[in-house]
Design an enzyme around this catalytic site. Structure first.
Site, PDB file in Angstrom:
ATOM      1  N   ASN A  91      68.355 -21.263  16.896  1.00 47.40           N
ATOM      2  CA  ASN A  91      69.239 -21.008  18.029  1.00 47.40           C
ATOM      3  C   ASN A  91      69.842 -19.621  17.891  1.00 47.40           C
ATOM      4  O   ASN A  91      70.414 -19.291  16.841  1.00 47.40           O
ATOM      5  CB  ASN A  91      70.335 -22.069  18.074  1.00 47.40           C
ATOM      6  N   HIS A 104      69.472 -18.909  10.888  1.00 49.43           N
ATOM      7  CA  HIS A 104      68.929 -20.083  10.201  1.00 49.43           C
ATOM      8  C   HIS A 104      67.798 -20.655  11.041  1.00 49.43           C
ATOM      9  O   HIS A 104      67.872 -20.682  12.267  1.00 49.43           O
ATOM     10  CB  HIS A 104      70.002 -21.147   9.950  1.00 49.43           C
TER      11      HIS A 104
END
Ligand code: 5GP
Length: 123
Positions: A91, A104
């Site tokens: 995201n 991440h």
């Protein structure tokens, strides 16, 4: 936007808060998500201070980029999802609801993951 060195993953990288480590190399750390959305839910992060995939794309070295993708593959094999199927996602920014401002990659699997994209937030 400047990198926020107080974000939770920066604290994990500094050893200030614990994580359930799955994999580590010179450039990358992978650990279990604290709120797993599937039986396997691992977060793979660069050790460098990159806010998002956009920041990483623009500023990371080729070695860091290669290490991150290789770590995803290692995690998929270590957790068994390379055999059963898995999804990776990262995201980035507001529309993607990025919560932690350190890049991440989610690695999720060991269940039927359904369709690719959820419903949009109500306007
Ligand atoms: P995002 O929405 O930014 O893509 O996802 C952030 C992820 O980080 C979430 O899945 C959330 O559960 C996970 N997370 C947030 N805080 C912690 C933490 O302190 N430790 C671990 N292991 N995961 C966390």
């Amino acid at each position: 936007m400047a990198y926020d060195s107080n974000n939770i993953f920066a604290k994990i990288l500094r050893g200030e808060i614990p994580c359930d480590k799955v994999f580590e190399d010179d450039h990358t750390l992978a650990f279990n998500d604290i709120n797993p959305q599937a039986p396997v839910h691992v977060l793979v992060i660069p050790k460098g201070a990159y806010e998002s995939m956009d920041d990483f794309h623009a500023n990371a070295s080729d070695a860091e980029i290669a290490a991150l993708i290789r770590a995803v593959g290692e995690v998929a094999r270590m957790t068994g999802v390379a055999e059963t199927g898995y999804r990776i996602l990262s995201n980035t920014g507001v529309d993607a609801h990025q919560e932690v401002p350190h890049l991440h990659i989610h690695v999720v699997g060991k269940r039927d993951l359904g369709g690719m994209i959820g419903r949009p937030r109500p306007s």
